[in-house]
Design an enzyme around this catalytic site. Structure first.
Site, PDB file in Angstrom:
ATOM      1  CB  THR A  74      -1.068  -0.062   1.216  1.00  0.00           C
ATOM      2  OG1 THR A  74      -1.822  -1.077   1.045  1.00  0.00           O
ATOM      3  CG2 THR A  74      -1.743   1.346   1.413  1.00  0.00           C
ATOM      4  CG  ASN A 126      -6.237  -7.741  -5.976  1.00  0.00           C
ATOM      5  OD1 ASN A 126      -6.331  -7.177  -7.170  1.00  0.00           O
ATOM      6  ND2 ASN A 126      -7.145  -7.626  -5.017  1.00  0.00           N
ATOM      7  CB  SER A 159       3.170  -6.601  -0.501  1.00  0.00           C
ATOM      8  OG  SER A 159       3.138  -6.875   0.613  1.00  0.00           O
ATOM      9  CB  THR A 188      14.145   3.758  12.637  1.00  0.00           C
ATOM     10  OG1 THR A 188      14.412   5.013  13.515  1.00  0.00           O
ATOM     11  CG2 THR A 188      15.263   2.668  13.038  1.00  0.00           C
ATOM     12  CB  CYS A 191     -20.918  -8.323  -0.844  1.00  0.00           C
ATOM     13  SG  CYS A 191     -22.660  -7.925  -0.951  1.00  0.00           S
TER      14      CYS A 191
END
Lengths: 386, 392
Positions: free
Chosen positions: A71, A150, A200, A238, A328
């Site tokens: 993200t 995805n 990711s 960091t 949903c």
């Protein structure tokens, strides 16, 4: 028997990943910015991980920055490019099937005055290249297209897309969300004409909360996180040393015997799709161009007359873990934009599940899931909501 | 600065001989509510008053918040205790109290005194007059106003003397545990937690039953109900939640009965099951969150049909409430946000598109006749396999 078939959501970390992370936490816990030896030790983990990742993409280590995950990589790429290049233009092109971590920053940019074109896809999830070329104009600064979808595993021909874009307008930047593609495909940003690439950690058996963004040398972007100027100021804070070390290890392992791993995934996919196609009232989505032209680890299937959430929970009771193809509920209908874009029928939108595997998934797991589906479907079809 | 509270109770005060039962229940509820607050407290009752004394350091706001959730409390008054209350010392201590609580003296006041200890040399009116004079003398900027004072300085002389001026309002009602026990039909919606809260406010101990329909309703839907019970238990004390697996019953009704009657028949079986558990657990009634006309299953005709299966009284505290009024209470008691989480419960999944709104009891009973072969067995299984969760 347990069948974890939700690897597009997250994968189980490799043992070696856990080991190296534990070591960085228990022994080599220094701050990589510290001058002393403890700091240097920590920094070495970062260097090593960068080298592994850069090698896997055949790029330079300095072109990699670590983020908190996919993200943040997508947000940094989109917002960073838009803000750094707004003098060159205010037009962005993306697709209707992007993940929310691309889609929502784009909406944010629209609010800030950027103009966005959302490209259609066909029933197999492929981007319409003609429409892409037609929408490019003088103001276009960025094209963002995902490598592997995805939800249903559509794969874009990124090299051809990049070539087409750059033939028409040389200085357009091309961002690729490769979160579902890295580890499944040999990605070569230089050869494929990719300027920014998001990845990711936890989708490749690495830890959660870590990812990276490849930024081609000389490409200008503005950071979205400011602070102590770590990672050359591109992403302050960091560094997450355990996460980076774990991700580096995962990248190394996922590309070891890579052809074999991918072949295994395709075998699983063939097996599952064949099994699903034998069940009445089941449609497998987006495989019109042949399974070999879709991602090896994702299968999207619609089950007539059954709500996906119900089937998901019924499978869960038998230790089969999958995702609903589209989040949903009756209170808040949020039907999947991707499934709509590839033309899944309206009555099947809320009846779609996603099965996704990893290199550790076995044939037995696939068979077990199929047996459970065959058992459950007639039972669940006793009740259908009108 | 306050080390103690004087608790004034609501309508318990008008109870006759049984008053001590209510007082004890209130004392116990206050003790229980303070268990979660850091520090040690002593809760005692004497002469129509309950006192809470802090024995250690404690957080004032936290203690007040805890007591504000106890039914039966009308007022919480932070109080200063004066152990040595010969007149000289009493005036000085009261003066110091005023000085500390009201650094700015530009206000009008009135002294109100109660003398529980009749051996004290001053009568109540005398205390008022003399204390008023003392305070005026010590703080010349203050003014007396006996009709509409800005501040009332209350002094009570008992075996110790107490002074207070601040009043924090409590919830009222009656302490839970003094009016029997009832079974709440708890769903994941907005209404039923509010209904449970309202009946508990009348001193009723609450137990709850939830109908779970896996895989049609999810683990998260069940967790949401547990979370709701926990929130309500902050007011009512621990709630025993009975989770009934309702799937087979629902499917059987679905297969055998007309679909437009599904909801009514389902609700009738829910009531029956809840009543069975209620009787086993010595409950004296059922509680539902129904409200006239809110949905098809809550028209007067539907309520009639549902009610016909019950032999126990069914308490419906929300029966004449508008939705918005219910939402307002749900927000106040903190259940609203949890209630609106989008997980389906079996009341929302198994509904026909056009449910019957004016069912006749006769027709419903006729439809239920088709269930006779298996339904008793299914109900029995559901009762036997129920899961019990303590929510606190």
């Amino acid at each position: 028997m347990e069948a974890y078939l939700d690897n597009a959501a997250t994968t189980k970390p490799f043992h070696e990943v856990c080991d190296i992370m534990l070591k960085t936490m228990k022994e080599d816990y220094g701050n990589p910015s510290s001058m002393h030896l403890k700091g240097v030790e920590a920094e070495n983990y970062i260097k090593k991980a960068k080298e592994i990742i850069a090698a896997s993409l055949k790029v330079e280590p300095k072109e990699i920055i670590f983020t908190s995950g996919g993200t943040e990589s997508n947000n940094t790429a989109l917002i960073g490019v838009a803000l750094a290049n707004k003098r060159s233009g205010n037009h962005i092109i993306t697709t209707k099937i992007e993940h929310a971590s691309v889609h929502n920053p784009v909406i944010f940019l629209e609010d800030m005055g950027f103009r966005v074109t959302y490209l259609d896809v066909d029933e197999n999830g492929k981007v319409d290249q003609e429409q892409l070329l037609d929408s490019i104009c003088d103001d276009t600064i960025l094209v963002s297209i995902m490598y592997v979808n995805n939800e249903m595993g559509a794969v874009q021909d990124v090299e051809a897309i990049s070539k087409a874009i750059k033939d028409k307008k040389k200085d357009i930047l091309f961002h690729v969300d490769a979160i579902q593609a890295y580890g499944k495909y040999k990605i070569r940003p230089k050869k494929q004409g990719i300027d920014l690439l998001s990845v990711s950690g936890h989708k490749i058996h690495g830890p959660k909360g870590i990812g990276f963004l490849y930024i081609k040398d000389k490409v200008k972007i503005k950071p979205i996180i400011y602070g102590g100027e770590q990672q050359k100021g591109m992403r302050s804070g960091t560094e997450n040393v355990p996460g980076i070390a774990g991700m580096g290890k995962a990248a190394e392992l996922i590309y070891k015997d890579h052809e074999k791993k991918v072949a295994h995934l395709y075998e699983l996919k063939e097996r599952l799709v064949a099994g699903l196609q034998q069940i009445e009232g089941v449609t497998v989505n987006g495989i019109g161009l042949g399974i070999e032209n879709t991602a090896p680890h994702v299968v999207s299937a619609s089950f007539a007359d059954i709500r996906s959430e119900v089937l998901l929970h019924a499978l869960e009771e038998r230790d089969v873990y999958v995702s609903s193809g589209s989040a949903c509920s009756s209170n808040h209908p949020a039907l999947s934009g991707t499934l709509q874009a590839i033309g899944v029928k309206k009555q099947l939108l809320d009846s779609t599940l996603r099965f996704s595997f990893s290199v550790e998934t076995t044939e037995e797991e696939i068979d077990y899931a199929l047996v459970m589906l065959n058992e459950l479907l007639p039972m669940l079809r006793r009740f259908t909501r009108h | 600065m306050y080390k103690a509270f004087l608790i004034k109770y609501a309508e318990i005060g008008i109870k006759g001989k049984n008053r001590y039962i209510f007082e004890n229940a209130l004392r116990d509820r206050i003790k229980h509510s303070l268990d979660s607050v850091e520090g040690e407290f002593h809760v005692s009752k004497e002469q129509g008053r309950i006192y809470v004394e802090a024995l250690t350091d404690y957080d004032f706001d936290e203690a007040v918040e805890a007591m504000k959730r106890v039914f039966g409390i009308a007022q919480i008054c932070p109080v200063k205790i004066i152990d040595e209350f010969a007149w000289e010392n009493l005036t000085k201590e009261v003066g110091d109290f005023v000085d500390k609580v009201y650094p700015d003296k530009n206000f009008s006041f009135k002294v109100e005194a109660k003398r529980g200890d009749k051996s004290y040399p001053y009568t109540s009116p005398e205390i008022c007059v003399e204390m008023g004079a003392y305070l005026l003398d010590r703080f010349p900027e203050m003014k007396v106003d006996v009709k509409t004072p800005d501040v009332r300085i209350n002094i009570e002389v008992r075996h110790k003397a107490y002074v207070y001026s601040e009043i924090i309002h409590g919830l009222g009602g009656m302490p839970v545990g003094c009016n029997g026990k009832a079974m709440l039909l708890l769903s994941g919606g907005i209404d039923s937690p509010v209904a449970g809260y309202m009946v508990a406010k009348r001193g009723v101990t609450i137990e709850a039953t939830y109908f779970h329909a896996p895989p049609y309703t999810s683990e998260r839907a069940k967790q949401k109900v547990v979370d709701l019970a926990k929130i309500v238990s902050r007011y009512t004390g621990p709630i025993k939640l009975n989770v009934i697996n309702f799937t087979d019953i629902q499917l059987y009704i679905y297969e055998q009965c007309p679909h437009d009657e599904l909801t009514i028949i389902m609700r009738r079986y829910m009531m029956k099951i809840a009543e069975t558990i209620a009787k086993e657990n010595n409950c004296l009634g059922l509680i539902t969150g129904e409200s006239i006309g809110q949905v098809a299953s809550q028209t007067m005709q539907s309520l009639n049909a549902t009610n016909a299966v019950c032999t126990m009284p069914v308490y419906r505290p929300l029966i004449a409430f508008d939705k918005q009024d219910i939402v307002t209470i749900a927000e106040r008691i903190d259940t609203y946000e949890t209630s609106v989480l989008p997980f389906e419960d079996c009341c929302t999944i198994f509904v026909a598109k056009h449910p019957v709104t004016k069912p006749s009891l006769k027709a419903i009973e006729h439809s239920e006749y088709k269930l006779q072969e298996k339904i008793d067995e299914l109900v029995q299984t559901a009762l036997e396999t129920r899961e019990v969760i303590m929510c606190e």
